[in-house]
Design a protein around this motif. Structure first.
Motif, PDB file in Angstrom:
ATOM      1  N   HIS A 174      -5.367  -1.347   1.465  1.00 14.32           N
ATOM      2  CA  HIS A 174      -4.765  -2.381   2.337  1.00 14.32           C
ATOM      3  C   HIS A 174      -5.629  -3.644   2.330  1.00 14.32           C
ATOM      4  O   HIS A 174      -5.946  -4.244   3.360  1.00 14.32           O
ATOM      5  N   ASP A 202      -3.906   1.271   7.523  1.00 15.12           N
ATOM      6  CA  ASP A 202      -3.509   0.544   8.740  1.00 15.12           C
ATOM      7  C   ASP A 202      -4.116   1.124  10.015  1.00 15.12           C
ATOM      8  O   ASP A 202      -3.416   1.696  10.859  1.00 15.12           O
ATOM      9  N   ASP A 204       5.860  -3.553   5.374  1.00 11.81           N
ATOM     10  CA  ASP A 204       5.185  -3.310   4.094  1.00 11.81           C
ATOM     11  C   ASP A 204       5.117  -1.820   3.756  1.00 11.81           C
ATOM     12  O   ASP A 204       4.724  -1.455   2.642  1.00 11.81           O
ATOM     13  N   HIS A 205       5.531  -0.952   4.682  1.00 13.44           N
ATOM     14  CA  HIS A 205       5.457   0.494   4.449  1.00 13.44           C
ATOM     15  C   HIS A 205       6.824   1.172   4.339  1.00 13.44           C
ATOM     16  O   HIS A 205       6.895   2.339   3.975  1.00 13.44           O
ATOM     17  N   PRO A 265       0.778  -1.244   0.000  1.00 17.53           N
ATOM     18  CA  PRO A 265       0.000   0.000   0.000  1.00 17.53           C
ATOM     19  C   PRO A 265       0.810   1.294   0.000  1.00 17.53           C
ATOM     20  O   PRO A 265       1.663   1.509   0.852  1.00 17.53           O
ATOM     21  N   HIS A 284       3.825   4.659   9.243  1.00 22.16           N
ATOM     22  CA  HIS A 284       4.357   3.891  10.370  1.00 22.16           C
ATOM     23  C   HIS A 284       5.463   2.977   9.884  1.00 22.16           C
ATOM     24  O   HIS A 284       5.788   2.951   8.699  1.00 22.16           O
TER      25      HIS A 284
END
Ligand SMILES: [Zn+2]
Ligand SMILES: [Zn+2]
Ligand SMILES: [Zn+2]
Length: 257
Positions: free
Chosen positions: A228, A175, A82-83, A40, A78
């Motif tokens: 997401h 998230d 995955d970010h 995402p 955050h």
């Protein structure tokens, strides 16, 4: 602030992406491109400024696929893998733009990124050309990138307090499974809301589909898009069931406001 913004969804999948490795379910084997979801991230562009939200492990592919050739700043929601784990790909933008790139996040996020990418901080001239050049900034309150105002919006992601962002009349809240009352004042009068909607079953750290629909109803933006998304949600089937102004986003979707 009245600005024309263009939002490009670079990825709308959950941390595993869709298809998931080795999964043969209906969504993972679908040939519909709207069921193929990278990790995402969105690109927010005004006429002068190009802002990337999160650097996913798919960043290189996303930049090539959606022709992202300029990034003036990075906002971090955050510190989950995955970010953040595409940060090293920023090197190409350093080269193209001949400059370092400012990154903004809350204290915890910046700390974890600096630990995870500690080699970036080694000021070793020998490796200057091989290292991403990043200026880290810890943020708590609203700030400006060029002439664009960014308002950090605190949301809860399981036990973790993370950031969403309001930019003009656009807000990106990935998230999360709870929006504190204190954050609601930043979410009035939105044209476009992007909200986390992981799957049908409930989850300890993400809104599920029905929770996301009721949150979107409360926030009451003109339009809402969910992101997401896991392999639990088939794009067209779910979109037919959703209200007219609330839809699942998909990779490559462009929204202008
Ligand atoms: Zn995530
Ligand atoms: Zn699957
Ligand atoms: Zn997360």
């Amino acid at each position: 602030m009245k600005k024309n913004l263009k939002i490009t969804f670079l990825g709308t999948g959950t941390s595993l992406g869709v298809p998931e490795i080795g999964c043969v379910c209906e969504v993972c084997t679908s040939t519909d491109m709207k069921n193929k979801r990278l990790r995402p991230s969105v690109l927010v562009e005004s006429e002068e400024i190009s802002i990337l939200i999160d650097t996913t492990p798919d960043l290189r592919i996303q930049a090539l696929k959606y022709k992202v050739n300029r990034i003036n700043a990075i906002l971090y929601t955050h510190q989950h893998a995955d970010h953040i784990y595409g940060l090293d790909d920023i090197r190409r933008f350093n080269y193209l733009q001949k400059s370092s790139i400012p990154c903004y996040g809350n204290e915890k996020t910046i700390k974890v990124i600096m630990n995870s990418f500690s080699y970036i901080l080694k000021n070793d001239k020998r490796f200057e050309y091989f290292l991403p050049k990043i200026d880290f900034h810890t943020i708590n309150n609203k700030f400006h990138i060029g002439d664009i105002e960014i308002i950090p919006v605190e949301v809860l992601h399981g036990g973790l307090s993370i950031l969403g962002f309001r930019i003009g009349n656009f807000a990106y809240l990935t998230d999360c499974n709870k929006i504190p009352e204190s954050s609601r004042k930043f979410l009035y009068g939105l044209d476009v809301l992007v909200l986390d909607a992981l799957r049908k079953k409930s989850h300890i750290a993400h809104f599920n589909l029905s929770e996301a629909v009721s949150e979107a109803g409360l926030i009451s933006a003109d339009r809402a898009f969910f992101t997401h998304i896991s392999h639990d949600l088939e794009h067209n089937t779910i979109n037919k069931q959703l209200p007219e102004n609330i839809k699942l986003a998909y990779d490559g979707l462009v929204v202008e406001l």
